[in-house]
Design a protein around this motif. Sequence first.
Motif, PDB file in Angstrom:
ATOM      1  N   GLN A  37       5.356   0.358  -0.314  1.00  0.00           N
ATOM      2  CA  GLN A  37       4.761   0.173  -1.644  1.00  0.00           C
ATOM      3  C   GLN A  37       3.506  -0.708  -1.545  1.00  0.00           C
ATOM      4  O   GLN A  37       2.495  -0.435  -2.196  1.00  0.00           O
ATOM      5  CB  GLN A  37       5.765  -0.470  -2.618  1.00  0.00           C
ATOM      6  N   ILE A  38       3.586  -1.759  -0.727  1.00  0.00           N
ATOM      7  CA  ILE A  38       2.417  -2.630  -0.562  1.00  0.00           C
ATOM      8  C   ILE A  38       1.269  -1.859   0.076  1.00  0.00           C
ATOM      9  O   ILE A  38       0.116  -1.953  -0.362  1.00  0.00           O
ATOM     10  CB  ILE A  38       2.782  -3.872   0.274  1.00  0.00           C
ATOM     11  N   ALA A  39       1.562  -1.069   1.105  1.00  0.00           N
ATOM     12  CA  ALA A  39       0.523  -0.274   1.767  1.00  0.00           C
ATOM     13  C   ALA A  39      -0.120   0.700   0.787  1.00  0.00           C
ATOM     14  O   ALA A  39      -1.348   0.869   0.776  1.00  0.00           O
ATOM     15  CB  ALA A  39       1.101   0.458   2.967  1.00  0.00           C
ATOM     16  N   ALA A  40       0.685   1.333  -0.042  1.00  0.00           N
ATOM     17  CA  ALA A  40       0.150   2.287  -1.021  1.00  0.00           C
ATOM     18  C   ALA A  40      -0.754   1.575  -2.028  1.00  0.00           C
ATOM     19  O   ALA A  40      -1.823   2.087  -2.389  1.00  0.00           O
ATOM     20  CB  ALA A  40       1.286   3.005  -1.735  1.00  0.00           C
ATOM     21  N   ARG A  41      -0.349   0.391  -2.475  1.00  0.00           N
ATOM     22  CA  ARG A  41      -1.171  -0.353  -3.423  1.00  0.00           C
ATOM     23  C   ARG A  41      -2.477  -0.821  -2.788  1.00  0.00           C
ATOM     24  O   ARG A  41      -3.534  -0.783  -3.424  1.00  0.00           O
ATOM     25  CB  ARG A  41      -0.393  -1.543  -3.977  1.00  0.00           C
TER      26      ARG A  41
END
Length: 157
Positions: A37-41
């Motif tokens: 999720q952090i990578a996507a954000r």
Amino acid sequence: MGAGGVRPSPGDELMASPQNPHPNAHPRAGAYSNAPQIAARLDARAVGTLPAVASVVQHYAMLLETRIKANASGRPGPNAPTGDYRRSWTHEFRTNGLIVEAVVGTNKPQGRRLEYGFVGADSLGRIYNQPPYPHVGPAVEQIRPAFLAAVGAAVGD
């Protein structure tokens, strides 16, 4: 004593949990990760930030070129009797994937000598004691604070 007052069994302090591979993890400790999720954000933010950063870099390259030209229009910078040297300053802007860059420069050979001065013989044996007439360095220092603030604002610093 272990966490929560539980005494670890012999060897537990060195044994990793299947869910948490760290060697100091408690055997009942789980591993929780929101890395996807952090990578996507971060990716989404980068896509939105790149055009803003590109705009800032292009704008400040133009401002730097203008400031150098103004500084190269007489003392304390170099005199510009014909304007040829001043007109030679240009900027190039380009992007390549996630790389944004601008180059501000001149194709005139006297640029370095005017900025830093020159003492000694040239290639033809002429002797010089030419003082420096800084015009690039002062322009960079004048533009730098505003440029850094603008980049910070563009990336949401």
